[in-house]
Design a protein around this motif. Structure first.
Motif, PDB file in Angstrom:
ATOM      1  N   ALA A  21       0.845  -1.195   0.000  1.00 58.45           N
ATOM      2  CA  ALA A  21       0.000   0.000   0.000  1.00 58.45           C
ATOM      3  C   ALA A  21       0.881   1.246   0.000  1.00 58.45           C
ATOM      4  O   ALA A  21       1.666   1.454  -0.905  1.00 58.45           O
ATOM      5  CB  ALA A  21      -0.965  -0.040   1.170  1.00 58.45           C
ATOM      6  N   GLY A  22       0.811   2.086   1.053  1.00 61.40           N
ATOM      7  CA  GLY A  22       1.550   3.339   1.062  1.00 61.40           C
ATOM      8  C   GLY A  22       3.011   3.224   1.418  1.00 61.40           C
ATOM      9  O   GLY A  22       3.706   4.237   1.472  1.00 61.40           O
ATOM     10  N   ARG A  23       3.509   2.026   1.671  1.00 58.87           N
ATOM     11  CA  ARG A  23       4.922   1.851   2.010  1.00 58.87           C
ATOM     12  C   ARG A  23       5.731   1.528   0.754  1.00 58.87           C
ATOM     13  O   ARG A  23       5.226   0.934  -0.181  1.00 58.87           O
ATOM     14  CB  ARG A  23       5.121   0.719   3.016  1.00 58.87           C
ATOM     15  CG  ARG A  23       4.857   1.079   4.466  1.00 58.87           C
ATOM     16  CD  ARG A  23       3.421   1.338   4.736  1.00 58.87           C
ATOM     17  NE  ARG A  23       3.123   1.328   6.179  1.00 58.87           N
ATOM     18  CZ  ARG A  23       2.002   1.760   6.690  1.00 58.87           C
ATOM     19  NH1 ARG A  23       1.045   2.231   5.896  1.00 58.87           N
ATOM     20  NH2 ARG A  23       1.799   1.717   7.998  1.00 58.87           N
ATOM     21  N   ARG A  24       6.998   1.914   0.764  1.00 55.69           N
ATOM     22  CA  ARG A  24       7.896   1.551  -0.340  1.00 55.69           C
ATOM     23  C   ARG A  24       8.375   0.122  -0.136  1.00 55.69           C
ATOM     24  O   ARG A  24       8.948  -0.201   0.912  1.00 55.69           O
ATOM     25  CB  ARG A  24       9.106   2.484  -0.381  1.00 55.69           C
ATOM     26  CG  ARG A  24       8.821   3.885  -0.885  1.00 55.69           C
ATOM     27  CD  ARG A  24      10.056   4.754  -0.716  1.00 55.69           C
ATOM     28  NE  ARG A  24      11.210   4.184  -1.402  1.00 55.69           N
ATOM     29  CZ  ARG A  24      11.620   4.556  -2.609  1.00 55.69           C
ATOM     30  NH1 ARG A  24      10.961   5.483  -3.269  1.00 55.69           N
ATOM     31  NH2 ARG A  24      12.684   4.009  -3.159  1.00 55.69           N
ATOM     32  N   PRO A  25       8.153  -0.774  -1.108  1.00 57.02           N
ATOM     33  CA  PRO A  25       8.609  -2.162  -0.940  1.00 57.02           C
ATOM     34  C   PRO A  25      10.100  -2.276  -0.627  1.00 57.02           C
ATOM     35  O   PRO A  25      10.493  -3.109   0.203  1.00 57.02           O
ATOM     36  CB  PRO A  25       8.266  -2.799  -2.289  1.00 57.02           C
ATOM     37  CG  PRO A  25       7.079  -2.027  -2.758  1.00 57.02           C
ATOM     38  CD  PRO A  25       7.349  -0.608  -2.344  1.00 57.02           C
ATOM     39  N   TRP A  37      15.825 -11.922  13.395  1.00 62.10           N
ATOM     40  CA  TRP A  37      15.127 -13.138  13.000  1.00 62.10           C
ATOM     41  C   TRP A  37      15.127 -13.356  11.490  1.00 62.10           C
ATOM     42  O   TRP A  37      14.747 -14.427  11.008  1.00 62.10           O
ATOM     43  CB  TRP A  37      13.686 -13.137  13.525  1.00 62.10           C
ATOM     44  CG  TRP A  37      12.927 -11.861  13.332  1.00 62.10           C
ATOM     45  CD1 TRP A  37      12.731 -10.871  14.242  1.00 62.10           C
ATOM     46  CD2 TRP A  37      12.237 -11.428  12.133  1.00 62.10           C
ATOM     47  NE1 TRP A  37      11.973  -9.859  13.708  1.00 62.10           N
ATOM     48  CE2 TRP A  37      11.658 -10.177  12.423  1.00 62.10           C
ATOM     49  CE3 TRP A  37      12.056 -11.984  10.870  1.00 62.10           C
ATOM     50  CZ2 TRP A  37      10.912  -9.460  11.496  1.00 62.10           C
ATOM     51  CZ3 TRP A  37      11.322 -11.274   9.927  1.00 62.10           C
ATOM     52  CH2 TRP A  37      10.765 -10.032  10.252  1.00 62.10           C
ATOM     53  N   ALA A  38      15.569 -12.370  10.703  1.00 61.61           N
ATOM     54  CA  ALA A  38      15.582 -12.524   9.257  1.00 61.61           C
ATOM     55  C   ALA A  38      16.579 -13.580   8.799  1.00 61.61           C
ATOM     56  O   ALA A  38      16.483 -14.071   7.670  1.00 61.61           O
ATOM     57  CB  ALA A  38      15.902 -11.191   8.588  1.00 61.61           C
ATOM     58  N   SER A  39      17.517 -13.952   9.671  1.00 63.25           N
ATOM     59  CA  SER A  39      18.469 -15.011   9.307  1.00 63.25           C
ATOM     60  C   SER A  39      17.768 -16.356   9.117  1.00 63.25           C
ATOM     61  O   SER A  39      18.315 -17.264   8.496  1.00 63.25           O
ATOM     62  CB  SER A  39      19.554 -15.143  10.386  1.00 63.25           C
ATOM     63  OG  SER A  39      18.969 -15.474  11.636  1.00 63.25           O
ATOM     64  N   GLY A  40      16.555 -16.481   9.637  1.00 57.39           N
ATOM     65  CA  GLY A  40      15.790 -17.708   9.481  1.00 57.39           C
ATOM     66  C   GLY A  40      14.890 -17.710   8.265  1.00 57.39           C
ATOM     67  O   GLY A  40      14.066 -18.618   8.101  1.00 57.39           O
ATOM     68  N   LEU A  41      15.036 -16.710   7.400  1.00 55.23           N
ATOM     69  CA  LEU A  41      14.213 -16.635   6.196  1.00 55.23           C
ATOM     70  C   LEU A  41      14.988 -17.134   4.984  1.00 55.23           C
ATOM     71  O   LEU A  41      16.207 -16.981   4.905  1.00 55.23           O
ATOM     72  CB  LEU A  41      13.772 -15.183   5.950  1.00 55.23           C
ATOM     73  CG  LEU A  41      12.942 -14.540   7.062  1.00 55.23           C
ATOM     74  CD1 LEU A  41      12.669 -13.082   6.725  1.00 55.23           C
ATOM     75  CD2 LEU A  41      11.646 -15.292   7.295  1.00 55.23           C
ATOM     76  N   ARG A  42      14.265 -17.705   4.055  1.00 57.10           N
ATOM     77  CA  ARG A  42      14.903 -18.164   2.822  1.00 57.10           C
ATOM     78  C   ARG A  42      15.010 -17.045   1.806  1.00 57.10           C
ATOM     79  O   ARG A  42      16.031 -16.883   1.138  1.00 57.10           O
ATOM     80  CB  ARG A  42      14.121 -19.334   2.228  1.00 57.10           C
ATOM     81  CG  ARG A  42      14.629 -19.774   0.851  1.00 57.10           C
ATOM     82  CD  ARG A  42      14.010 -21.081   0.402  1.00 57.10           C
ATOM     83  NE  ARG A  42      14.448 -22.189   1.241  1.00 57.10           N
ATOM     84  CZ  ARG A  42      14.128 -23.456   1.009  1.00 57.10           C
ATOM     85  NH1 ARG A  42      13.354 -23.770  -0.024  1.00 57.10           N
ATOM     86  NH2 ARG A  42      14.564 -24.419   1.796  1.00 57.10           N
ATOM     87  N   GLU A  43      13.938 -16.266   1.651  1.00 53.54           N
ATOM     88  CA  GLU A  43      13.925 -15.206   0.640  1.00 53.54           C
ATOM     89  C   GLU A  43      13.161 -13.996   1.133  1.00 53.54           C
ATOM     90  O   GLU A  43      12.174 -14.118   1.861  1.00 53.54           O
ATOM     91  CB  GLU A  43      13.270 -15.692  -0.655  1.00 53.54           C
ATOM     92  CG  GLU A  43      14.058 -16.690  -1.454  1.00 53.54           C
ATOM     93  CD  GLU A  43      13.392 -16.986  -2.788  1.00 53.54           C
ATOM     94  OE1 GLU A  43      13.917 -16.557  -3.828  1.00 53.54           O
ATOM     95  OE2 GLU A  43      12.330 -17.636  -2.760  1.00 53.54           O
ATOM     96  N   ILE A  44      13.620 -12.803   0.700  1.00 58.18           N
ATOM     97  CA  ILE A  44      12.898 -11.547   0.869  1.00 58.18           C
ATOM     98  C   ILE A  44      12.951 -10.871  -0.491  1.00 58.18           C
ATOM     99  O   ILE A  44      14.022 -10.435  -0.926  1.00 58.18           O
ATOM    100  CB  ILE A  44      13.538 -10.658   1.946  1.00 58.18           C
ATOM    101  CG1 ILE A  44      13.647 -11.396   3.285  1.00 58.18           C
ATOM    102  CG2 ILE A  44      12.741  -9.356   2.110  1.00 58.18           C
ATOM    103  CD1 ILE A  44      14.516 -10.683   4.300  1.00 58.18           C
ATOM    104  N   VAL A  45      11.811 -10.813  -1.179  1.00 56.81           N
ATOM    105  CA  VAL A  45      11.815 -10.386  -2.577  1.00 56.81           C
ATOM    106  C   VAL A  45      10.872  -9.195  -2.773  1.00 56.81           C
ATOM    107  O   VAL A  45       9.647  -9.369  -2.847  1.00 56.81           O
ATOM    108  CB  VAL A  45      11.378 -11.543  -3.510  1.00 56.81           C
ATOM    109  CG1 VAL A  45      11.521 -11.111  -4.972  1.00 56.81           C
ATOM    110  CG2 VAL A  45      12.191 -12.797  -3.229  1.00 56.81           C
ATOM    111  N   PRO A  46      11.409  -7.976  -2.869  1.00 52.66           N
ATOM    112  CA  PRO A  46      10.546  -6.829  -3.165  1.00 52.66           C
ATOM    113  C   PRO A  46      10.172  -6.779  -4.633  1.00 52.66           C
ATOM    114  O   PRO A  46      10.933  -7.213  -5.501  1.00 52.66           O
ATOM    115  CB  PRO A  46      11.427  -5.631  -2.777  1.00 52.66           C
ATOM    116  CG  PRO A  46      12.826  -6.121  -2.984  1.00 52.66           C
ATOM    117  CD  PRO A  46      12.801  -7.593  -2.649  1.00 52.66           C
ATOM    118  N   ALA A  47       8.992  -6.250  -4.919  1.00 55.73           N
ATOM    119  CA  ALA A  47       8.537  -6.025  -6.284  1.00 55.73           C
ATOM    120  C   ALA A  47       7.952  -4.615  -6.359  1.00 55.73           C
ATOM    121  O   ALA A  47       8.262  -3.774  -5.521  1.00 55.73           O
ATOM    122  CB  ALA A  47       7.524  -7.092  -6.688  1.00 55.73           C
TER     123      ALA A  47
END
Length: 212
Positions: A21-25, A37-47
């Motif tokens: 919405a109003g936030r920049r990806p 805790w982001a070390s436990g994520l596989r992917e972070i994909v902005p579009a």
């Protein structure tokens, strides 16, 4: 829920898709990456308008959603602020194949187009379409045009082009339907480099006009 508010959708069994919405990806993705805790994520994909977050395991998806909501609350409505990152200077010769046509359509001289483009606040929003293809937000309102009706079948590496609110620097060898306003010698994608991308999401890009 207001349409202007960000929200989460499930994306498969281990993913959350954030409708920004109003936030920049790019800003949302940068804020997520900064969390321990982001070390436990596989992917972070902005579009263009979303961020896809994929966990390594099924466990704790509810807890992850709560953490993501907290990030969105922190980022708040600061969608007009550039995401944090490095500053990368890209020299450009403003002599693109479409520069004269763009000047005629927007009612400016080619020199004024160069001045306004270099004066914009550009930032890497996301990557897509082809390896090394960075979508750079920040084209000034006075230069915004829709894409060409028909794309060119092949665009050379280093071509600087605009469409809508974004600029791209073509990595080479791809089709392209954007308005070509310049050329750069900067190499932004190199498969021999580590990492191959010179740019990263959230980087600020400064276009600098240079003589032909």
């Amino acid at each position: 829920m207001s349409p202007a508010e960000p929200f989460l959708r499930r994306a498969g069994d281990r993913g959350w898709l954030i409708e920004c919405a109003g936030r920049r990806p790019a800003e949302v993705a940068t804020a997520i990456r900064a969390r321990s805790w982001a070390s436990g994520l596989r992917e972070i994909v902005p579009a263009a308008t979303t961020v896809l977050v994929v966990a390594e395991t099924l466990a704790g998806m509810g807890r992850l959603a709560a953490e993501l909501d907290a990030v969105l609350d922190e980022v708040g409505g600061r969608g007009d602020q550039p995401a944090a990152g490095r500053t990368v200077v890209i020299p450009v010769r403003y002599e693109g194949a479409d520069l004269a046509a763009v000047a005629e359509r927007v009612g400016l001289t080619p020199d004024e187009i160069a001045r306004r483009h270099t004066g914009g606040e550009h930032a890497v929003g996301f990557f897509g379409f082809a390896p090394g293809f960075a979508y750079l937000d920040g084209v000034p309102e006075s230069l915004r045009l829709p894409r060409l009706p028909s794309p060119r079948p092949r665009v050379a590496a280093g071509v600087v082009a605009i469409a809508g609110n974004q600029t791209v620097v073509y990595p080479g060898g791809t089709p392209g339907g954007w308005h070509q306003i310049g050329v750069t010698t900067a190499r932004l994608w190199d498969v021999e480099a580590e990492p191959p991308n010179r740019l990263a999401v959230g980087d600020r890009v400064v276009f600098e006009a240079v003589a032909s």
